[in-house]
Scaffold this active site. Structure first.
Site, PDB file in Angstrom:
ATOM      1  N   THR A 108       0.837  -1.207   0.000  1.00 49.25           N
ATOM      2  CA  THR A 108       0.000   0.000   0.000  1.00 49.25           C
ATOM      3  C   THR A 108       0.869   1.254   0.000  1.00 49.25           C
ATOM      4  OG1 THR A 108      -1.851  -1.067   1.068  1.00 49.25           O
ATOM      5  CG2 THR A 108      -1.561   1.248   1.572  1.00 49.25           C
TER       6      THR A 108
ATOM      7  N   GLY B 259     -10.328  -3.221   2.957  1.00 47.28           N
ATOM      8  CA  GLY B 259      -9.383  -3.153   4.073  1.00 47.28           C
ATOM      9  C   GLY B 259      -9.506  -1.850   4.845  1.00 47.28           C
TER      10      GLY B 259
ATOM     11  N   GLY C 225      -4.801  -5.192   7.114  1.00 44.69           N
ATOM     12  CA  GLY C 225      -5.915  -4.266   7.252  1.00 44.69           C
ATOM     13  C   GLY C 225      -6.948  -4.611   8.311  1.00 44.69           C
TER      14      GLY C 225
HETATM   15  N1  ASP Z   1      -3.691  -2.299   4.558  1.00 44.94           N
HETATM   16  C1  ASP Z   1      -3.918  -2.853   3.251  1.00 44.94           C
HETATM   17  C2  ASP Z   1      -5.160  -3.713   3.272  1.00 44.94           C
HETATM   18  O1  ASP Z   1      -5.350  -4.449   4.211  1.00 44.94           O
HETATM   19  C3  ASP Z   1      -2.800  -3.703   2.771  1.00 44.94           C
HETATM   20  C4  ASP Z   1      -1.447  -3.035   2.764  1.00 44.94           C
HETATM   21  O2  ASP Z   1      -1.144  -2.194   3.611  1.00 44.94           O
HETATM   22  O3  ASP Z   1      -0.659  -3.389   1.883  1.00 44.94           O
HETATM   23  O4  ASP Z   1      -5.900  -3.681   2.306  1.00 44.94           O
END
Ligand code: ASP
Length: 328
Positions: free
Chosen positions: A195, A225, A249
């Site tokens: 992300t 997420g 997430g």
């Molecule tokens: N937080 C993001 C999610 O759960 C994933 C990430 O941080 O790469 O969708």
């Protein structure tokens, strides 16, 4: 009360970005790949700094920085987004203005070149905070957002990752690499959570935060997420700080991570560093939840806090050279 140097002098602008966290080990990285990440992080910081230099707002700067990263195949957002179980791309993004408290977010959108810009349009041109799926895409068309084809979003590395995840019947938190599998609880090593996010303080002292993602490889059932959830993945208030998170997430949602950091500052009077350390290295670690965040406070103190081996990250402060880092 004693004032820090920053409180006395007042800092200039500052922009901080991340491109995800995870088991990012130097021994698994080629020099070319390292260089490619470094250049992308630099390009994003330059795009945001250009705005801050011209006395633009923190809000515009975080959007500009994330647009550059969304256009790169290296990060799990925009062009480089991971695939869902059905082989589609569903992206989440959010943005918040610390000056006004206004926020905009989109969830499970497809075909949008820059979901972060759509989130900003939601903030600016709608009475709502979050739009999802088809409705969000309709809103995007009405506001002239650029759409891209399926081919634009197809990256071979992500497609291989999907096939592997499906063979193992797992849901993967990553944007590259083969051994990045998780299901329910995080279980294997080698995870990278790609992300992207940005936080900024502009020359006028206003804060903003933004986060964008493709979510998790092989995600099903319209899974959303923390990234588009204000308070979980993104939060900004001029009263205390701006925060952008990355990690597993589901835990970031349950722990309302971004707001928790701001609340610890507001209600307990903790410093940004102390609040972030507590949330990431104590609370989340105790739950075996991997992740991290970037944040900046009202005085311009910024932090990168993560409980994993690495975080793609960078910063530019007024009058200083751009800095980027990957490992601990
Ligand atoms: N937080 C993001 C999610 O759960 C994933 C990430 O941080 O790469 O969708």
């Amino acid at each position: 009360m004693l004032m820090t140097t920053r409180e006395k002098n007042g800092p200039g602008y500052c922009l901080v970005i991340h491109g995800g966290v995870g088991t990012i080990l130097q021994e698994n990285m080629s020099a070319e790949k390292e260089k490619a990440y470094e250049l992308s992080l630099e390009a994003a910081l330059k795009a945001g700094e250009e705005i801050l230099e011209r006395k633009g707002s923190a809000l515009q700067a975080v959007e500009a920085a994330l647009r550059v990263m969304e256009d790169s195949p290296l990060f799990n957002a925009g062009k480089g987004s991971v695939f869902t179980h059905d082989g589609t791309i569903e992206m989440d993004a959010s943005i918040m203005d610390g000056r006004t408290g206004a926020a905009g977010a989109v969830a499970a959108v497809s075909g949008i070149k820059n979901p972060i810009s759509l989130a900003l349009k939601v903030l600016q041109h709608s009475d709502h905070v979050m739009l999802m799926g088809k409705g969000a895409e309709q809103f995007a068309r009405m506001h002239g957002c650029v759409f891209e084809t399926e081919a634009y979003f197809h990256t071979d590395a992500r497609y291989e990752q999907l096939q592997m995840a499906q063979q193992q019947d797992k849901v993967v938190l990553d944007h590259s690499g083969a051994n990045t599998v998780m299901a329910g609880n995080v279980e294997n090593g080698g995870r990278k959570l790609g992300t992207i996010g940005a936080v900024a303080r502009d020359a006028a002292g206003n804060l903003a935060a933004a986060t964008s993602t493709g979510g998790m490889t092989n995600k099903r059932f319209g899974r959303i997420g923390d990234t588009p959830l204000i308070g979980a993945g993104t939060y900004a208030s001029n009263q205390n700080c701006a925060v952008s998170c990355t990690g597993h997430g589901e835990y970031f949602i349950k722990n309302v991570v971004a707001y928790d950091v701001a609340a610890l500052m507001a209600y307990k009077g903790w410093s940004l560093q102390k609040a972030a350390d507590y949330v990431i290295n104590k609370k989340l670690k105790a739950q075996q939840a991997e992740g991290g965040l970037i944040a900046i406070d009202r005085w311009g103190n910024y932090i990168f806090t993560f409980n994993t081996e690495g975080m793609y990250r960078g910063v530019v402060e007024q009058g200083k050279a751009i800095e980027t880092r990957i490992y601990q």
